[in-house]
Write an enzyme that holds these catalytic residues in place. Structure first.
Site, short mmCIF file in Angstrom:
data_model
loop_
_atom_site.label_atom_id
_atom_site.label_comp_id
_atom_site.label_asym_id
_atom_site.label_seq_id
_atom_site.Cartn_x
_atom_site.Cartn_y
_atom_site.Cartn_z
N CYS A 1 -5.40 -5.98 22.68
CA CYS A 1 -4.28 -5.40 21.94
C CYS A 1 -4.68 -4.00 21.49
O CYS A 1 -5.72 -3.84 20.86
CB CYS A 1 -3.94 -6.26 20.73
SG CYS A 1 -2.81 -5.42 19.60
N HIS B 1 0.84 -1.20 0.00
CA HIS B 1 0.00 0.00 0.00
C HIS B 1 0.87 1.25 0.00
O HIS B 1 2.10 1.17 -0.09
CB HIS B 1 -0.98 -0.02 1.18
CG HIS B 1 -0.33 -0.20 2.52
ND1 HIS B 1 0.55 0.73 3.05
CD2 HIS B 1 -0.42 -1.20 3.43
CE1 HIS B 1 0.95 0.32 4.24
NE2 HIS B 1 0.40 -0.86 4.49
N CYS C 1 -0.18 -10.97 21.83
CA CYS C 1 -1.06 -10.76 20.67
C CYS C 1 -0.50 -11.53 19.49
O CYS C 1 0.59 -11.23 19.00
CB CYS C 1 -1.16 -9.28 20.30
SG CYS C 1 -2.11 -9.07 18.75
N LYS D 1 -11.36 15.09 -9.74
CA LYS D 1 -11.97 14.85 -11.05
C LYS D 1 -11.41 13.64 -11.77
O LYS D 1 -12.03 13.11 -12.67
CB LYS D 1 -11.91 16.11 -11.91
CG LYS D 1 -10.52 16.55 -12.32
CD LYS D 1 -10.61 17.82 -13.18
CE LYS D 1 -9.24 18.43 -13.36
NZ LYS D 1 -9.25 19.69 -14.10
N CYS E 1 0.20 -9.25 16.42
CA CYS E 1 1.43 -8.45 16.51
C CYS E 1 2.65 -9.36 16.58
O CYS E 1 3.78 -8.91 16.37
CB CYS E 1 1.45 -7.58 17.76
SG CYS E 1 0.24 -6.27 17.79
N HIS F 1 4.04 1.49 2.23
CA HIS F 1 5.22 0.79 1.72
C HIS F 1 5.88 1.61 0.61
O HIS F 1 7.11 1.73 0.55
CB HIS F 1 4.85 -0.58 1.14
CG HIS F 1 4.13 -1.49 2.10
ND1 HIS F 1 2.88 -1.99 1.83
CD2 HIS F 1 4.47 -1.98 3.32
CE1 HIS F 1 2.49 -2.76 2.84
NE2 HIS F 1 3.44 -2.76 3.76
N LYS G 1 -12.55 13.52 -0.21
CA LYS G 1 -13.26 14.26 -1.24
C LYS G 1 -12.87 13.68 -2.59
O LYS G 1 -11.74 13.32 -2.82
CB LYS G 1 -12.90 15.74 -1.18
CG LYS G 1 -13.71 16.48 -0.11
CD LYS G 1 -13.44 17.97 -0.15
CE LYS G 1 -12.10 18.29 0.47
NZ LYS G 1 -11.80 19.69 0.62
N HIS H 1 -4.80 -4.14 17.50
CA HIS H 1 -5.77 -5.01 16.84
C HIS H 1 -7.11 -5.09 17.55
O HIS H 1 -8.07 -5.66 17.00
CB HIS H 1 -5.17 -6.40 16.66
CG HIS H 1 -3.97 -6.41 15.77
ND1 HIS H 1 -2.69 -6.50 16.24
CD2 HIS H 1 -3.89 -6.29 14.43
CE1 HIS H 1 -1.85 -6.45 15.21
NE2 HIS H 1 -2.55 -6.31 14.11
ZN LIG Z 1 -1.90 -6.82 18.11
#
Ligand SMILES: [Zn+2]
Length: 532
Positions: free
Chosen positions: A143, A17, A125, A298, A128, A20, A295, A146
């Site tokens: 957590c 994403h 967790c 165009k 994690c 990164h 928002k 999460h």
């Molecule tokens: Zn976690």
């Protein structure tokens, strides 16, 4: 001098994403900057492939962890290529070369006496892959990241004696004020160290997807240590038959996001010291690009998807926007209308127009040949000394002093390079943009199209001076933009007949080179059709 820059390795259990892409582009800008300064550069990125979340996801999808990472790693490799990153190697922590070297380092740390066996009990967790301290827990022992309920786990494992490095870490921070940047992140790391360091568990039993401890193969190394070591291990096998460690270690910059600060600024240097290895020179901690108000623009939807931006506008536009809009090191808001505004007003109008009208005027008024600056001889200026002298346009007595002595331009390359050496990506870009705007104002002030109509010899000389000074200014800002806008600057430098070479020559050139006109570098935005 060698220069070694890294991105975090990306957790393979997910989709690439913007976050990164952001870390990758930052490291790439630094790598390209150092390369064009003539440094010996190594740039590393890759994927973090071990740990419980990977084996859990693989099980859910009915495949082995190896199959899952083999499927996902290429998505990250593809992301790196699409943002135009020039990494020298792509490490995967499942590489045999990595695993072997991790085992060598951990063995050395144990031989040095910093590893012991013990019992760990705490709130764990699984997502994690980390135990949480009491003071980190959310309501109902959840957590904080999460928001899932945690279970109390107790296990026999091996510990790293982090507490033994308290003083040495404080000393490191004392001795090297620039070890962590920006300063507020340094203070955050130092505060964490000063509150007292507790030993951390180094391995986990019951897990199989990781690097086994060489002396206790029923335990695998805690994924964070395995992952951190990538920066070091890669140098051992990135080039077949060659060990690059002596050439590039310690790393010059680790570029990381703020969520992994503790691991990189506390655990990692301690871990290296425990293995008798040099800590990295500096860690730069960047913030988050936040989607503010959603928002619709165009041409793009309401969420800034890096791949959609690249498909429509090219990687240069994304690289520019991310470092121009949000101060590198800080959190900041981004949006698709914000992207379009910067694209149109800055890339297309400020820079794109400066380039097209400069080339067009030299073409029209001087038959596409850059005039020699009046009064100077035609021999090229002493370009080699120019970076330290730091004049953008015309060296003393050449070109137009109105431009050469302007504070926006005088000493510009030296200022920009000093900022890039410190990884201040936004400030460096700000400096360049001030110069781009100054050059555009210069066109309005000198009005070359009026000088061109005049029959007087003095006006012809003024026109020579203006066109020479403008072309020279454009050449220098374009060279300075190479790390940010690699594709468009390559086209523009070609049109300016500027040879590509390292180190780049920021010193003034004489005239005489034949330029070419170019179609717009940043074409106007067309609204997306409803079918999109
Ligand atoms: Zn976690």
């Amino acid at each position: 001098m060698s220069f070694y820059v890294t991105t975090p390795i990306y957790y393979v259990n997910g989709e690439p994403h913007l976050g990164h892409a952001y870390s990758t582009m930052a490291a790439d800008i630094l790598a390209r900057h150092q390369r064009r300064m003539g440094e010996d550069v190594f740039f590393l990125t890759g994927t973090d492939e071990h740990g419980e979340p990977v084996s859990q996801a693989a099980e859910r999808q009915g495949m082995t962890p190896q199959q899952l990472v083999d499927r996902n790693a290429p998505r990250f490799r593809d992301m790196v290529a699409r943002v135009d990153a020039t990494n020298d190697f792509f490490i995967r922590t499942t590489d045999r070369g990595h695993i072997e070297r991790v085992q060598e380092v951990i063995t050395r740390i144990r031989e040095n006496g910093y590893v012991y066996e013990g019992t760990y009990e705490g709130w764990y967790c699984p997502r994690c892959a980390d135990f949480k301290f009491e003071n980190e827990l959310g309501p109902g022992n959840t957590c904080p990241v999460h928001e899932i309920e945690l279970v109390r786990e107790k296990e026999e494992n091996w510990f790293f004696q982090l507490s033994a490095f308290q003083e040495r870490l404080e000393e490191l921070y004392e001795r090297r004020p620039g070890f962590v940047k920006p300063d507020f992140r340094r203070n955050e790391a130092l505060a964490f160290i000063r509150q007292g360091l507790r030993d951390v568990s180094l391995s986990r039993p019951k897990l199989e997807w990781g690097v086994p401890l060489p002396w206790a193969p029923d335990q695998v190394m805690y994924v964070w240590f395995d992952a951190l070591l990538n920066y070091y291990t890669a140098l051992g096998y990135a080039r077949e038959g060659e060990d690059l460690t002596a050439r590039y270690w310690p790393a010059t910059w680790h570029i990381i996001a703020k969520d992994i600060l503790k691991f990189h600024t506390v655990y990692w240097p301690a871990f290296l010291m425990a293995a008798d290895l040099e800590p990295p020179q500096s860690v730069y901690v960047h913030g988050y690009l936040l989607m503010g108000e959603k928002k619709m623009s165009k041409s793009l939807g309401n969420v800034l998807d890096p791949f959609e931006v690249i498909d429509r506008f090219g990687a240069d536009a994304l690289r520019f926007y991310c470092f121009r809009e949000v101060r590198f090191g800080q959190d900041g808001s981004i949006s698709t209308p914000g992207f379009e505004a910067r694209y149109e007003s800055e890339l297309a109008n400020d820079f794109g127009n400066l380039a097209s009208r400069t080339l067009a005027m030299v073409d029209r008024y001087r038959n596409a040949v850059v005039p020699d600056p009046p009064g100077g001889d035609a021999a090229p200026a002493a370009g080699d000394a120019a970076l330290s002298a730091g004049t953008v346009a015309p060296a003393a007595g050449r070109g137009d002093p109105a431009l050469a002595d302007d504070p926006a331009l005088a000493g510009l390359p030296a200022r920009v390079c000093a900022l890039l050496d410190e990884a201040e990506l936004t400030e460096a870009l700000d400096e360049i943009w001030t110069a781009v705007r100054r050059l555009n104002r210069y066109v309005e002030e000198t009005r070359p199209w009026e000088l061109a109509k005049s029959e007087e010899a003095a006006d012809a000389e003024r026109l020579d001076s203006a066109l020479y000074s403008l072309t020279e200014g454009l050449r220098v800002v374009t060279l300075l933009l190479v790390p940010y806008l690699p594709q468009s600057t390559e086209r523009l430098l070609g049109a300016l007949a500027e040879p590509s070479r390292a180190p780049a020559d920021f010193g003034s050139r004489g005239g005489g080179q034949r330029i070419e006109r170019l179609p717009p570098l940043f074409p106007k935005i067309e609204a997306a059709t409803p079918a999109d």
